[in-house]
Design a protein around this motif. Sequence first.
Motif, PDB file in Angstrom:
ATOM      1  N   GLN A   3      52.838  43.037 -45.381  1.00 42.35           N
ATOM      2  CA  GLN A   3      53.219  41.828 -46.108  1.00 42.35           C
ATOM      3  C   GLN A   3      53.417  42.156 -47.584  1.00 42.35           C
ATOM      4  O   GLN A   3      52.955  43.179 -48.061  1.00 42.35           O
ATOM      5  CB  GLN A   3      52.151  40.735 -45.966  1.00 42.35           C
ATOM      6  CG  GLN A   3      51.975  40.178 -44.565  1.00 42.35           C
ATOM      7  CD  GLN A   3      50.967  40.964 -43.741  1.00 42.35           C
ATOM      8  OE1 GLN A   3      50.109  41.651 -44.292  1.00 42.35           O
ATOM      9  NE2 GLN A   3      51.069  40.857 -42.432  1.00 42.35           N
ATOM     10  N   GLY A   4      54.089  41.250 -48.279  1.00 41.13           N
ATOM     11  CA  GLY A   4      54.338  41.445 -49.693  1.00 41.13           C
ATOM     12  C   GLY A   4      53.249  40.847 -50.564  1.00 41.13           C
ATOM     13  O   GLY A   4      52.382  40.093 -50.106  1.00 41.13           O
ATOM     14  N   THR A   5      53.298  41.195 -51.853  1.00 42.51           N
ATOM     15  CA  THR A   5      52.369  40.663 -52.850  1.00 42.51           C
ATOM     16  C   THR A   5      52.963  39.393 -53.436  1.00 42.51           C
ATOM     17  O   THR A   5      54.130  39.367 -53.834  1.00 42.51           O
ATOM     18  CB  THR A   5      52.149  41.705 -53.956  1.00 42.51           C
ATOM     19  OG1 THR A   5      51.562  42.885 -53.376  1.00 42.51           O
ATOM     20  CG2 THR A   5      51.220  41.168 -55.041  1.00 42.51           C
ATOM     21  N   ALA A   6      52.156  38.328 -53.480  1.00 42.46           N
ATOM     22  CA  ALA A   6      52.660  37.030 -53.919  1.00 42.46           C
ATOM     23  C   ALA A   6      51.595  36.296 -54.731  1.00 42.46           C
ATOM     24  O   ALA A   6      50.446  36.747 -54.827  1.00 42.46           O
ATOM     25  CB  ALA A   6      53.067  36.195 -52.705  1.00 42.46           C
ATOM     26  N   PHE A   7      51.981  35.163 -55.312  1.00 38.22           N
ATOM     27  CA  PHE A   7      51.022  34.329 -56.033  1.00 38.22           C
ATOM     28  C   PHE A   7      50.385  33.332 -55.066  1.00 38.22           C
ATOM     29  O   PHE A   7      51.093  32.492 -54.494  1.00 38.22           O
ATOM     30  CB  PHE A   7      51.718  33.543 -57.154  1.00 38.22           C
ATOM     31  CG  PHE A   7      52.206  34.388 -58.296  1.00 38.22           C
ATOM     32  CD1 PHE A   7      51.303  35.078 -59.096  1.00 38.22           C
ATOM     33  CD2 PHE A   7      53.552  34.488 -58.574  1.00 38.22           C
ATOM     34  CE1 PHE A   7      51.754  35.864 -60.156  1.00 38.22           C
ATOM     35  CE2 PHE A   7      54.015  35.269 -59.632  1.00 38.22           C
ATOM     36  CZ  PHE A   7      53.098  35.961 -60.420  1.00 38.22           C
ATOM     37  N   PRO A   8      49.064  33.411 -54.843  1.00 46.67           N
ATOM     38  CA  PRO A   8      48.410  32.388 -54.020  1.00 46.67           C
ATOM     39  C   PRO A   8      48.315  31.082 -54.802  1.00 46.67           C
ATOM     40  O   PRO A   8      48.036  31.085 -55.999  1.00 46.67           O
ATOM     41  CB  PRO A   8      47.027  32.992 -53.752  1.00 46.67           C
ATOM     42  CG  PRO A   8      46.776  33.893 -54.907  1.00 46.67           C
ATOM     43  CD  PRO A   8      48.119  34.431 -55.318  1.00 46.67           C
TER      44      PRO A   8
END
Length: 290
Positions: A222-227
């Motif tokens: 999965q990618g890195t994102a803003f929670p």
Amino acid sequence: MRTPRRSLLVCAVTTALLLPLTACGGGSDAADSKAAKYKNLVKSGVITAGTQSEQPPFAVADANGKPSGFAVDLMNQVAKRLGMKVEYKTTNLLGLLAGLPAEQYDVGVAGVVATPEREKEVDFSTPYYWGITDVLTDKTGKQTKLSDFDGKRVGIVSGSIAEDLTAKLMPKARTVKFKDQTGLIGQLRSGGVEAVLLSSASADEYLTKQPIRVAVKVDNLQGTAFPIRKKGDPKLRKDIDAQINAMIDDGTYLTLYKKYFHDPISADLIKVRPGLAKQVKNTSLAPSEK
């Protein structure tokens, strides 16, 4: 014809009373408009963000505690374009993820991978980064494959994507959890663990300063994102994504990316952020052909 003195006095008093009310009202309307931009924020008119102080290159703190890093720079630029301010509160990864449903933060600003398990508790923006995870060992280590760590002590940051990776890909390793990367690297250097897992971006920060090496590279799923807090304003997530896309289109994103990374943009990231294809075409940041 002269205006009566009484009329002039009444007019002056009326004007004096109206002027401050108009000035105050104008400022109040501006503040109210800004505060009303998003509903259900932790603090009206401000984006409250949980961040980390020891997660290079995504989120670190200087000697004065001021946060910086790729995720921080990206969010600061997003907020500026939205006419908002960000108020940062430092915690660790577990605290950040727990603080969102607890309504302590509106958004998490760090290198957080958007896993299906985490999506049960928080929402995520579209990924803004996609990388791989490195298995790091001492410089003198000879390991070259994951099975070389069967029965060995392998360190991970508690709550990180490394938990899923070790469980799925290194089931025979003896997993040791740490609260942050500093403790993780410290134990690798002292021999407390024989390997650690870190994102390749974070690992690069240590490889230039510590006598350690990359033994194995593992693709992230999965990618890195803003929670983002589930009970927050859904418009905030939409606007964060829209501003990142705008930054991609005007070149701001790549300027920030090149400040922190040297690796090509992931093909997986381009799939979810298609605007990047045009930006990296025929450059060293274009994804390599497999």
